[in-house]
Scaffold this active site. Sequence first.
Site, PDB file in Angstrom:
ATOM      1  N   ALA A   1       0.849  -1.196   0.000  1.00 28.72           N
ATOM      2  CA  ALA A   1       0.000   0.000   0.000  1.00 28.72           C
ATOM      3  C   ALA A   1       0.886   1.248   0.000  1.00 28.72           C
ATOM      4  O   ALA A   1       1.951   1.233  -0.596  1.00 28.72           O
ATOM      5  CB  ALA A   1      -0.992  -0.031   1.150  1.00 28.72           C
ATOM      6  N   CYS A   2       0.437   2.293   0.649  1.00 25.18           N
ATOM      7  CA  CYS A   2       1.194   3.554   0.679  1.00 25.18           C
ATOM      8  C   CYS A   2       2.623   3.323   1.135  1.00 25.18           C
ATOM      9  O   CYS A   2       2.866   2.583   2.088  1.00 25.18           O
ATOM     10  CB  CYS A   2       0.490   4.511   1.630  1.00 25.18           C
ATOM     11  SG  CYS A   2       1.432   5.960   2.091  1.00 25.18           S
ATOM     12  N   PHE A   3       3.595   3.950   0.483  1.00 23.30           N
ATOM     13  CA  PHE A   3       4.989   3.651   0.820  1.00 23.30           C
ATOM     14  C   PHE A   3       5.567   4.490   1.954  1.00 23.30           C
ATOM     15  O   PHE A   3       6.665   4.223   2.419  1.00 23.30           O
ATOM     16  CB  PHE A   3       5.904   3.702  -0.404  1.00 23.30           C
ATOM     17  CG  PHE A   3       5.825   4.916  -1.292  1.00 23.30           C
ATOM     18  CD1 PHE A   3       5.370   6.150  -0.840  1.00 23.30           C
ATOM     19  CD2 PHE A   3       6.230   4.820  -2.621  1.00 23.30           C
ATOM     20  CE1 PHE A   3       5.322   7.261  -1.677  1.00 23.30           C
ATOM     21  CE2 PHE A   3       6.186   5.927  -3.471  1.00 23.30           C
ATOM     22  CZ  PHE A   3       5.727   7.150  -2.984  1.00 23.30           C
TER      23      PHE A   3
END
Length: 241
Positions: free
Chosen positions: A45-47
């Site tokens: 998902a979001c890094f």
Amino acid sequence: MLQSQAFFSRLSQCHKPLDAVEHTTLKKALHHVDIPTKKATFAMACFWAPDALFGTTIGVIRTKVGYCGGTKHNPTYRDLGDHTEAIEIDYDPKVVDYQTLLDLFWANHDPTAKVKLQYTSFIFYHDEEQKEIAERTLKEQQKLYDKPLVTEVRPSVKFYDAEDYHQKYRLQQHPWLCELLDCKGDLLKDSYIAARLNGYVIGCGGVSQFESELPILGLDEKSGDYVRKLVTKFEGQGLVC
């Protein structure tokens, strides 16, 4: 603005110590650790969240975020093509093994979430040993869920670095610290202390670990106390993107 982004934007308003000296840098800041490393690459998902998580993992030397898995040449955040957000980790295999990194991977995102490709779950392996471990853990994890996992195990392909404003995103919300570290550009991706502080400022790693590492990081008394207050305040809050 997402609620989580609004929350973390407030962190950027943390004030530097009133008696801090302007326009100085920390000459002893531990930016470079010259030891043999191996790579691990994950998409979860979001890094921003894994950058903070793995940045404070013992044995991890460097982290950077970027785009991986697709065919588009030179993707950007606004023109990602068929890539996904990912993190590339340089780790010391004598201190932390790949299995431990995978345990963190599985424990810190939802591998069943059906989302757009940008945020999909991937394990990009760099050798046959990593492939074997990843495929084994994938089968083990599936037994823990009622829904099918979306995570895919794929060979590592070209990793495109994300724009500088994404690198060490949490640390960059404390510009005073970045100025002290003279941390910008490639140093945001290569610096050991930047990786550590990027997690510590939102509580990752915890107070005890921070105190044990503090003597080697190269912070002075004021900057050390500044980070200590943050890791104390936010320890245990969990990861947020």
